[in-house]
Motif scaffolding. Structure first.
Motif, short mmCIF file in Angstrom:
data_model
loop_
_atom_site.label_atom_id
_atom_site.label_comp_id
_atom_site.label_asym_id
_atom_site.label_seq_id
_atom_site.Cartn_x
_atom_site.Cartn_y
_atom_site.Cartn_z
N ARG A 1 31.59 53.57 31.48
CA ARG A 1 31.23 52.63 30.42
C ARG A 1 29.87 51.98 30.63
O ARG A 1 29.38 51.29 29.75
CB ARG A 1 32.30 51.53 30.32
N TRP B 1 43.62 51.24 41.36
CA TRP B 1 43.85 49.81 41.13
C TRP B 1 44.97 49.26 42.01
O TRP B 1 46.01 49.89 42.19
CB TRP B 1 44.24 49.57 39.66
N GLY B 2 44.74 48.03 42.46
CA GLY B 2 45.77 47.29 43.18
C GLY B 2 46.57 46.42 42.22
O GLY B 2 46.73 46.76 41.04
N PRO B 3 47.06 45.25 42.70
CA PRO B 3 47.85 44.38 41.83
C PRO B 3 47.01 43.75 40.73
O PRO B 3 45.80 43.63 40.89
CB PRO B 3 48.37 43.31 42.81
N PRO B 4 47.59 43.34 39.62
CA PRO B 4 49.03 43.35 39.35
C PRO B 4 49.55 44.67 38.81
O PRO B 4 50.76 44.85 38.69
CB PRO B 4 49.18 42.25 38.29
N GLU B 5 48.67 45.61 38.48
CA GLU B 5 49.17 46.90 37.97
C GLU B 5 49.79 47.74 39.08
O GLU B 5 50.64 48.59 38.84
CB GLU B 5 48.04 47.68 37.28
N ASN C 1 36.22 46.23 48.65
CA ASN C 1 37.29 46.52 47.71
C ASN C 1 38.41 47.35 48.34
O ASN C 1 39.59 47.06 48.17
CB ASN C 1 36.74 47.21 46.47
N ALA D 1 40.33 45.15 50.73
CA ALA D 1 41.17 44.19 50.01
C ALA D 1 42.43 44.87 49.47
O ALA D 1 43.53 44.31 49.49
CB ALA D 1 40.38 43.55 48.88
N LYS D 2 42.25 46.08 48.99
CA LYS D 2 43.37 46.83 48.43
C LYS D 2 44.46 47.05 49.48
O LYS D 2 45.65 46.93 49.21
CB LYS D 2 42.82 48.19 47.98
N LEU E 1 46.28 43.79 50.44
CA LEU E 1 47.22 43.29 49.43
C LEU E 1 48.58 44.02 49.48
O LEU E 1 49.50 43.64 48.78
CB LEU E 1 46.61 43.41 48.03
N SER F 1 37.14 45.31 36.85
CA SER F 1 37.37 46.31 37.89
C SER F 1 36.08 46.76 38.57
O SER F 1 36.12 47.36 39.64
CB SER F 1 38.09 47.53 37.30
N ASP G 1 40.97 39.20 36.22
CA ASP G 1 41.40 40.02 35.09
C ASP G 1 42.48 41.02 35.55
O ASP G 1 43.39 40.63 36.24
CB ASP G 1 40.20 40.70 34.42
N LEU G 2 42.34 42.29 35.24
CA LEU G 2 43.43 43.24 35.48
C LEU G 2 43.48 43.80 36.89
O LEU G 2 44.41 44.54 37.23
CB LEU G 2 43.33 44.42 34.49
N THR G 3 42.48 43.51 37.69
CA THR G 3 42.43 44.09 39.04
C THR G 3 42.14 42.99 40.05
O THR G 3 41.00 42.56 40.22
CB THR G 3 41.36 45.18 39.14
N MET G 4 43.16 42.58 40.76
CA MET G 4 42.99 41.47 41.70
C MET G 4 42.31 41.93 42.98
O MET G 4 41.68 41.12 43.67
CB MET G 4 44.34 40.82 41.97
N ASP G 5 42.44 43.20 43.30
CA ASP G 5 41.77 43.72 44.50
C ASP G 5 40.26 43.64 44.35
O ASP G 5 39.54 43.30 45.30
CB ASP G 5 42.22 45.16 44.78
N THR G 6 39.76 43.93 43.16
CA THR G 6 38.31 43.86 42.98
C THR G 6 37.85 42.40 42.98
O THR G 6 36.76 42.09 43.47
CB THR G 6 37.86 44.55 41.68
#
Lengths: 256, 266
Positions: A135, A196-200, A228, A231-232, A235, B200, B224-229
């Motif tokens: 994007r 992706w980690g949390p919350p997804e 990153n 951190a992942k 968590l 993200s 937002d949707l990614t807490m790890d980032t």
């Protein structure tokens, strides 16, 4: 022991990125407590002959024991088999090829010849799904993302091939993993940097469905913050052995 | 103290069967990260009975009710943005009054109408009157329309900000997609636009560019949707900023633009 299998050196053509020198990468490794980085020469991915960056890469890795070279192979160039044997002789743990950056069909004849040769040489091949978020790319940066179908095609085409796929997200990983036989899936390792980690909780889900043994620690630095991937892991509620597997043991198994 | 200025929760009337797990996951991860307060919104039914970014008035109300319930359930750690669809002016304004009176502390505008549209003026006027910030969903440098959203970019948000200089406007998720550098150039000289660091994206160089553009006084930490980032960016900022600068980004800037007493240590 923490091994970053997905690091770059050198400038990125599409935007200003700090920390691209060997010294800066070493500082980042110290800051994030990463012991070893597998390095790719980033500028040469955009060169007509991307293998011209390999000499610098080998020299840089020779000077710094925390670096392991990941040289680039371009199977559309006539010297690619020599490049591959040079990589094996230089002790590269894997080689990489980014077919879409080189204008190649990612599952075409050149790539199938390359994976056959990698399979025969017992040299794993690294493939990157992307380098940057689609994007935000530069208006002139039109290189497509590696399709999951190409990874499935390649793993099926060579019985002893081992693949390391970087920058893949959950959907990509699931599509390839469950679109492969158990034997094929066992020969693919996934870098965690784009999951992706949390919350997804995509990463936690994948560890449960695909298995801890398939994931390796990678960051994509300095294009991405190495913090990153750490951190992942922080968590998650991982047993010590699981964390060690992701941070070092799985990648050592891949390159053994 | 750590304030997440860009959080979301789900509820029962959404397409997600796992909505409870996702909410628990956010709170659990928040505890690990050290988040003191999640400032959250719910975008209607998240697509179940009206589009995520074009929520119907009924879904807007249901989503806000669900968030108010969560806020009551977690009075120490959850605060709400009132989500509204500015295409329904009367409903939007009534909903803002209702939810702020019930304890919410900000306004969330998704992507139902471009930020420079006159329909946002009555929303901004109410934000000024109630002294609450507006979190505006942003597509960092929109070059075309994307399906499912009428996303604004930073230039449009700045137009609104200039029309309402007393309102704090939060440019959502600088790491949430699109060319963040375009946004950072746009907001540099507009003092009432704050940059939320969520999304993200964890691009190397992005945080340095944020600091260079608006300074630490206009940055707000979020996930937002990614807490790890989000956690990664916080950790990186620890090496980039002094302790006092980090405190501004972590919570003090938020405490300044949200209503007094919005946060426990405020």
């Amino acid at each position: 022991m923490r091994i970053d299998c997905n690091a770059f050196l050198g400038a990125y053509p599409w935007r200003k990125v700090p920390g691209t020198s060997p010294d800066a990468l070493l500082q980042a490794l110290d800051r994030t407590k990463i012991d070893v980085a597998w390095i790719t020469h980033l500028p040469s991915l955009f060169w007509r002959d991307p293998t011209e960056g390999n000499a610098w890469l080998y020299e840089t890795a020779r000077k710094e024991k925390r670096f392991k070279p990941v040289p680039t192979v371009h199977p559309g160039l006539s010297n690619w088999e020599q490049v591959l044997s040079g990589a094996a002789n230089a002790g590269a743990p894997v080689v990489r090829c980014d077919p879409l950056y080189f204008g190649l069909d990612p599952a075409g004849g050149e790539m199938r010849a390359l994976v056959a040769a990698c399979s025969a040489a017992r040299l794993p091949l690294m493939l990157g799904v992307r380098l940057e978020d689609g994007r935000q790319r530069h208006p002139n940066d039109h290189v497509g993302e590696l399709p999951a179908a190409a990874v499935r095609t390649l793993i099926r085409s060579a019985a002893d091939l081992r693949l390391l796929v970087t920058h893949a997200d959950r959907g990509f990983i699931e599509e390839v993993h469950f679109g492969s036989t158990p034997d094929e899936a066992r020969r693919i390792w996934w870098d965690i940097c784009w999951i992706w980690g949390p919350p997804e909780d995509h990463f936690a889900t994948l560890l449960g469905t695909v298995g801890v043994e398939r994931f390796v620690f990678g960051t994509g630095q300095p294009l991405r913050l190495p913090d990153n991937s750490i951190a992942k892991l922080d968590l998650l509620e991982l047993a010590r052995e699981q964390r060690e597997a992701i941070e070092s043991k799985n990648i050592q198994e891949l390159s053994a | 103290m750590l304030v997440d200025v860009h959080a979301h929760f789900l509820h029962a009337r959404t397409p997600r069967a796992d909505w409870r797990e996702r909410n628990v996951s956010r709170l659990t991860a928040g505890a690990k990260i050290g988040i003191s307060v999640h400032v959250a919104s719910i975008l209607g039914s998240w697509g179940l009975t009206s589009p995520i970014y074009f929520p119907s008035p009924r879904d807007v109300t249901a989503g806000n009710d669900a968030l108010l319930a969560l806020q009551r359930e977690h009075p120490d750690s959850i605060r709400g943005y009132v989500c509204v669809n500015p295409n329904y002016t009367a409903h939007a304004r009534a909903e803002i009054v209702r939810c702020l009176d019930a304890g919410m502390i900000g306004i969330k505008l998704a992507a139902s109408r471009r930020a420079d549209d006159p329909l946002l003026d009555p929303i901004a006027a109410l934000a000024r009157e109630r002294r609450v910030p507006v979190l505006q969903h942003i597509w960092q440098h929109r070059r075309r329309d994307w399906p499912g959203q009428e996303a604004s970019d930073a230039t449009e948000l700045c137009t609104l900000a200039r029309r309402h200089p007393e309102v704090a406007l939060i440019l959502a998720h600088i790491g949430g997609g699109g060319d963040w550098l375009h946004s950072l150039h746009a907001v540099r000289e507009v003092p009432n636009v704050y940059v939320d660091l969520s999304g993200s994206g964890v691009d190397g160089g992005m945080l340095e560019a944020c600091v260079e553009s608006v300074g630490v006084g206009r940055l707000l930490w979020g996930t937002d949707l990614t807490m790890d980032t989000g956690w990664a960016k916080l950790r990186y900022l620890e090496s980039l900023l002094s302790g006092e600068e980090l405190a501004l980004v972590s919570w003090k800037n938020a405490a300044r633009i949200f209503p007094p007493g919005a946060f426990p240590a405020d």
